[in-house]
Scaffold this motif. Structure first.
Motif, PDB file in Angstrom:
ATOM      1  N   GLU A 121       0.457   4.463  -2.455  1.00 56.27           N
ATOM      2  CA  GLU A 121       0.114   5.757  -1.859  1.00 56.27           C
ATOM      3  C   GLU A 121       1.116   6.854  -2.200  1.00 56.27           C
ATOM      4  O   GLU A 121       0.719   7.999  -2.464  1.00 56.27           O
ATOM      5  N   GLY A 144      -8.263   7.967  -4.689  1.00 52.98           N
ATOM      6  CA  GLY A 144      -7.364   8.656  -5.619  1.00 52.98           C
ATOM      7  C   GLY A 144      -8.070   9.056  -6.896  1.00 52.98           C
ATOM      8  O   GLY A 144      -7.884  10.160  -7.407  1.00 52.98           O
ATOM      9  N   ILE A 193      -8.163   2.809  -1.396  1.00 50.15           N
ATOM     10  CA  ILE A 193      -7.123   3.827  -1.603  1.00 50.15           C
ATOM     11  C   ILE A 193      -7.178   4.348  -3.040  1.00 50.15           C
ATOM     12  O   ILE A 193      -7.148   5.557  -3.289  1.00 50.15           O
ATOM     13  N   HIS A 236       0.811  -1.222   0.000  1.00 47.47           N
ATOM     14  CA  HIS A 236       0.000   0.000   0.000  1.00 47.47           C
ATOM     15  C   HIS A 236       0.848   1.279   0.000  1.00 47.47           C
ATOM     16  O   HIS A 236       0.510   2.221  -0.737  1.00 47.47           O
ATOM     17  N   ASP A 289       0.098  10.257  -3.988  1.00 48.72           N
ATOM     18  CA  ASP A 289       0.424  11.536  -3.343  1.00 48.72           C
ATOM     19  C   ASP A 289       1.239  12.437  -4.262  1.00 48.72           C
ATOM     20  O   ASP A 289       1.141  13.660  -4.181  1.00 48.72           O
TER      21      ASP A 289
END
Length: 185
Positions: free
Chosen positions: A122, A159, A155, A118, A126
């Motif tokens: 991520e 996004g 997640i 993950h 980001d």
């Protein structure tokens, strides 16, 4: 930069990406920067140009390789480089680095998804990687996720929503309805 008979800067960068070797990556970037400065070039532009044009034998860029190997610390350094193309497409599957990160997470044991898989996804989200891009098979990264990995699916959905909302997100401010509170008469 590299000795005549040694590895090229691109080869060193790919090695750093495969092994999550931050020292090698930082040293190679420093050598490229130094070489550009000595030659009168723009160091930032040269680093970005080398990173953006580097391809391995099957057409993967540096972010693809780092994501494929789960090299989180190397990704962190690469994503800090000004001018880096973050949504590049590989030659074989037309995957983005985000697709590769999902494939990496899928390759892990279920117990390693959250601590190792993950974070790789991520950090790319980001940095602004677009989770809506489809690969050659017309699949978004979300559609590649192991169905049992509900957290990673969430997640990526967040996004996608953030990208979709884009400029539609309203930022709250403390200035009140009439503007800045510092206005004085």
């Amino acid at each position: 930069m590299a000795d005549e008979e040694g590895a090229s800067p691109k080869e060193l960068i790919f090695e750093a990406c495969r092994r999550n070797n931050t020292s090698l990556l930082e040293e190679t970037i420093a050598d490229i920067t130094s070489s550009a400065s000595k030659g009168g070039g723009n160091p930032t532009e040269l680093v970005a140009q080398i990173l953006n044009t580097a391809r391995d034998g099957v057409g993967n860029g540096v972010l693809h390789v780092a994501a494929s190997y789960g090299s989180y610390e190397v990704l962190d350094i690469l994503l800090d480089q000004e001018g880096l193309e973050i949504d590049e497409i590989d030659r074989m599957e037309q995957d983005t680095p985000l697709h590769k990160a999902v494939r990496y997470a899928n390759s892990l044991d279920k117990s390693d998804w959250a601590p190792h898989g993950h974070p790789v996804v991520e950090i790319l989200l980001d940095a602004g990687c677009d989770p809506r891009i489809r690969n050659k098979a017309k699949l978004r990264p979300f559609e590649l996720v192991d169905p049992r990995n509900t957290e990673l699916r969430s997640i990526l959905q967040k996004g996608e929503f953030a990208m979709q909302a884009g400029g539609d997100v309203v930022e709250e401010d403390d200035d009140g309805p009439t503007g800045s509170a510092s206005d004085s008469d």
